[in-house]
Design a protein around this motif. Sequence first.
Motif, PDB file in Angstrom:
ATOM      1  N   ARG A  98      10.536  27.025 -47.293  1.00  0.00           N
ATOM      2  CA  ARG A  98       9.649  26.194 -46.466  1.00  0.00           C
ATOM      3  C   ARG A  98      10.390  25.638 -45.253  1.00  0.00           C
ATOM      4  N   GLU A 101      10.797  28.311 -42.579  1.00  0.00           N
ATOM      5  CA  GLU A 101       9.517  28.514 -41.886  1.00  0.00           C
ATOM      6  C   GLU A 101       9.249  27.369 -40.904  1.00  0.00           C
ATOM      7  N   ALA A 110       8.294  32.000 -35.099  1.00  0.00           N
ATOM      8  CA  ALA A 110       7.660  32.281 -36.387  1.00  0.00           C
ATOM      9  C   ALA A 110       7.083  33.688 -36.457  1.00  0.00           C
ATOM     10  N   THR A 114      10.520  35.795 -41.103  1.00  0.00           N
ATOM     11  CA  THR A 114       9.846  35.698 -42.394  1.00  0.00           C
ATOM     12  C   THR A 114      10.838  35.133 -43.399  1.00  0.00           C
TER      13      THR A 114
END
Length: 254
Positions: A98, A101, A110, A114
């Motif tokens: 998390r 990201e 983004a 990945t």
Amino acid sequence: METRDFELLIGRNIIEKYRADRHRPAVFALAGLEWDLLDEVWPPTYSPGGELFAGRIPFDRMSSFLEMGCGTGIMSVLAARAGVERVLGLDINPAAVRNTELNARRHAVADRVTARESDLYSAVGPDERFDGIYWNPPFLNAPEDSVDTSIWDETMFDPEYAKLRRFLAEGRELLTPRGKAYLWFGEALGNPALVADLAEETGYDLGVLAKTEMAEIPEALADAFPADLVGGDSEDGEDAAWHLHLLELRPRQA
């Protein structure tokens, strides 16, 4: 005290210091940028890694890059910002996925980055290959029967360097024909001679891209090292130094 018991002690002290730290920032600065930091993710401000020398990694010759143990995702984001089209960050810690990201969104990459929860390469697809694979691995070779499967023991310890051996052996099969592996590794904590042995065993030629010397233990970790166990001089009478290496491993051709 045996070396491995010393490494266990140091690792336990570092983990407890992290758990007791109630002043970790939600946003920190590193490599000239600001980064989000989630709780339960290792703070790079405690011990900066290869991102300090990310400019030495030839991202301009890569179209794909894998960061093992992505944590806050700094190296993944720096790779994407340098132009790498496809970046994959892997971490056994779901909070780190998390966090990666979050920082990919913060830095507007983004669409290139990945992140996946993964036990080493378990989340890599069967057809995925990479021009570069990077890891800032656990340095501490603690006794296997003294560590557990918690996120923090997984982050801190690698008994007999079993995970590093797997990283090199399995990663070799995930590299493109021009691909290379990169490691951030230390001398004061860690065994670079063993890394050289593992490189030979798993079929790599080993080179040093960058080497830095730390005059002292990072401030955030200073009290994790017992004063009576860490001396100021080496056995040969010279000042002890904390050398950290950014290593490049090129698969040896058959």
